[in-house]
Structures are given as structure tokens and as C-alpha cells.
Scaffold this motif. Structure first.
Motif, mmCIF file in Angstrom:
data_model
loop_
_atom_site.group_PDB
_atom_site.id
_atom_site.type_symbol
_atom_site.label_atom_id
_atom_site.label_comp_id
_atom_site.label_asym_id
_atom_site.label_seq_id
_atom_site.Cartn_x
_atom_site.Cartn_y
_atom_site.Cartn_z
ATOM 1 N N SER A 217 -39.171 -12.798 -23.040
ATOM 2 C CA SER A 217 -38.708 -11.553 -23.828
ATOM 3 C C SER A 217 -37.232 -11.172 -22.875
ATOM 4 O O SER A 217 -36.636 -10.594 -23.792
ATOM 5 C CB SER A 217 -39.679 -11.056 -24.161
ATOM 6 N N THR A 218 -37.102 -12.146 -21.797
ATOM 7 C CA THR A 218 -36.292 -11.929 -20.612
ATOM 8 C C THR A 218 -34.509 -12.202 -21.143
ATOM 9 O O THR A 218 -33.584 -11.826 -21.005
ATOM 10 C CB THR A 218 -36.686 -12.008 -19.466
ATOM 11 N N ASP B 48 -42.871 -16.022 -15.248
ATOM 12 C CA ASP B 48 -44.102 -15.008 -15.421
ATOM 13 C C ASP B 48 -45.083 -14.565 -13.430
ATOM 14 O O ASP B 48 -44.986 -13.710 -13.683
ATOM 15 C CB ASP B 48 -45.165 -16.091 -15.820
ATOM 16 N N GLY C 250 -44.630 -20.223 -18.425
ATOM 17 C CA GLY C 250 -44.531 -20.806 -19.708
ATOM 18 C C GLY C 250 -46.359 -19.749 -19.897
ATOM 19 O O GLY C 250 -46.454 -21.183 -20.818
ATOM 20 N N LYS D 274 -43.328 -8.734 -12.025
ATOM 21 C CA LYS D 274 -43.205 -10.197 -11.894
ATOM 22 C C LYS D 274 -43.664 -10.454 -10.021
ATOM 23 O O LYS D 274 -43.818 -11.828 -10.041
ATOM 24 C CB LYS D 274 -42.377 -10.976 -12.160
#
Ligand SMILES: O=C(CO)[C@H](O)[C@H](O)COP(=O)(O)O
Length: 259
Positions: free
Chosen positions: A54-55, A112, A123, A149
Motif C-alpha cells: 500500500s505504500t 513491515d 513480505g 514500522k
């Protein structure tokens, strides 16, 4: 590693230039701010690794927009997933692959987890293998995240550390992975989707086992080597010493961390 640089929000009209607002930004708005900042590193003529998630999606959209406006030219994109391939085509980015372009100028992708040494977990979106191949072939790898994150130790967030494995006897491989990190209280779970719990299948037709740790996994390089030595493992989601820059968007502004 250089200390983080806090970049104050500028004052023109791009999302980057929005002054620090008095309202709380959503996580997606922060992702977009980081992505737009990363696209400032893109120059005409570059071969670009296009990330997944999404980023990264915001970065791909922005690159397409700049190409459309004629502000960027002669870009070649190397997508890190089928999904990004489709998205990049839809916004008009010409695409190629690693066979034709074994060295890339720059890749932009999300993550992540990011530790203080700019090591990453990637991942959770399922694209770690292609991401690692493409991003490992780049001269510069810019990672874009919102501040949620940032972690002290990889695997310490209580969230998944993905490992891509071959489907053949996956339970056997999952058990061996779990046993490898018994001391860290590791639990390995096959990633599934849908109501019937079908195995999630990667773009490379593999499965993913998500490892969850109760304790610190210790030396990351040793953990990486141990995982990769297991027959049945294709790749894992620790991206050690790969990121050259991490752009972090928070309510306070943008922090750029360089290796
Ligand atoms: O590694 C990834 C996909 O395999 C993504 O980059 C990672 O999961 C971050 O995703 P998002 O930007 O949606 O938070």
C-alpha cells in the motif's frame, strides 16, 4: 549510519508540502507522504525497481503521474509482483525485467519492520522473493514507511516474519523452521486466505510460513543463514544490509535515514 535528518514540511502544493496539520493524519496519508518524498529521488532515464504494497502503490502512482505530465521521461520499471506489474501498466510506466536490466538505478518499496540499522522485515504482502531479487540488484534502495514500522529488533513486534517455502511437504519445512528458533518461542503458521483457509500462493507458486517469536531471535545474520540452509526454503523476509535510505513519515514531518 548518518543520524536521521528531520525534513520540515515545505510550502508548495504537493502532498509533501502540506504544512504540519493540526488534524491527525491517517496511516495511509503518512505512507503517501513518504512515497512522494522517495519519488523525488527518481530522475529521467532511470531503471527503477517498483515495490509492492500500500505504500509502494503511492510511489508507482506518482511516477505514472510525473511521466504523464512529462516531468519524467525514459523510465523503465521492474515490478516486484504481478500486482505491481498490473498497476504500473495501468499508470503508463514502461516495464522490463531483470534479464534485460540486471542492474537498476533505484528501487522504492515499503517494509513491515525497520530496525535502527536499516535492516528490514518484508513480505507480509507476500512478494518477498521478487522484492529481494529486484532490490538486491539496485544501486540505491529507498524504503518508505510510516513511523509505525520502526522497531528495536526485527521479529520483536509480535508480527509475522515471512518465509517463502516450496509447497512439497510444507508441514515438514514449517516444523523445521519452528524448531530452528525453539529458544525464541517460535511458532510457524502457514499463511492462508479465504473462509476455507486455502494456502496463500505466491507469484512464484510457493507457500508462505509466517514465523512468530516470543523472544528476541538474536544474531540476524546467523538466523538468516540458518533459514536459508533448510532444503524447502526459497527465501525469507529479512532484508539485511540492503536499504540505502529509509524515509519515515510521522506527524512531525519526514525523517530521512541514510546508510
Ligand atoms: O514487503 C511487502 C510486500 O511483500 C510490503 O512492502 C510490506 O508488506 C509493506 O506493505 P505496506 O506498504 O502495505 O504496509
Amino acid at each position: 549510519m548518518e543520524a536521521g535528518i528531520l525534513v520540515p514540511s515545505p510550502t508548495s502544493s504537493s502532498p509533501l508540502s502540506t504544512p504540519i496539520p493540526s488534524v491527525i493524519l491517517t496511516q495511509d496519508e503518512l505512507k503517501k507522504i513518504a512515497a512522494y518524498k522517495a519519488v523525488e529521488y527518481v530522475e529521467s532515464g532511470m531503471v527503477l525497481g517498483l515495490g509492492t504494497g500500500s505504500t509502494a502503490k503511492h510511489a508507482v502512482d506518482r511516477i505514472g503521474e510525473l511521466l504523464h505530465q512529462g516531468k519524467l521521461q525514459n523510465i523503465v520499471g521492474i515490478p516486484t509482483s504481478k500486482k505491481t506489474h498490473e498497476q504500473a501498466l495501468s499508470v503508463g510506466i514502461p516495464l522490463s525485467d531483470l534479464d534485460s536490466h540486471p542492474v537498476l538505478d533505484l528501487a522504492i518499496d515499503g517494509a513491515d519492520e525497520v530496525d535502527p540499522h536499516l535492516n528490514l522485515v518484508k513480505g507480509r504482502g507476500g512478494s518477498l522473493l521478487r522484492e529481494k531479487m529486484v532490490e538486491g540488484a539496485c544501486r540505491k534502495f529507498v524504503v518508505i514507511v510510516d513511523e509505525s514500522k520502526l522497531v528495536k529488533h526485527l521479529g520483536g513486534s509480535g508480527l509475522a516474519m515471512p518465509v517463502e517455502i516450496v509447497p512439497f511437504c510444507w508441514k515438514f519445512t514449517a516444523k523445521r523452521l519452528q524448531d530452528l528458533f525453539e529458544d525464541a518461542g517460535c511458532v510457524g503458521k502457514l499463511r492462508t486466505f479465504g473462509e476455507n483457509g486455502e494456502p496463500f500462493v505466491t507469484d512464484n507458486r510457493n507457500y508462505i510460513v509466517d514465523l512468530y517469536f516470543k523472544k528476541d531471535i538474536g544474531d540476524l545474520k546467523a538466523a538468516s543463514d540458518a533459514i536459508l540452509q533448510l532444503a524447502g526454503v526459497v527465501e525469507h523476509g529479512m532484508f539485511l544490509d540492503m536499504a540505502t535510505t529509509v524515509i519515515v513519515a510521522s506527524e512531525l514531518g519526514i525523517t530521512v535515514k541514510n546508510k
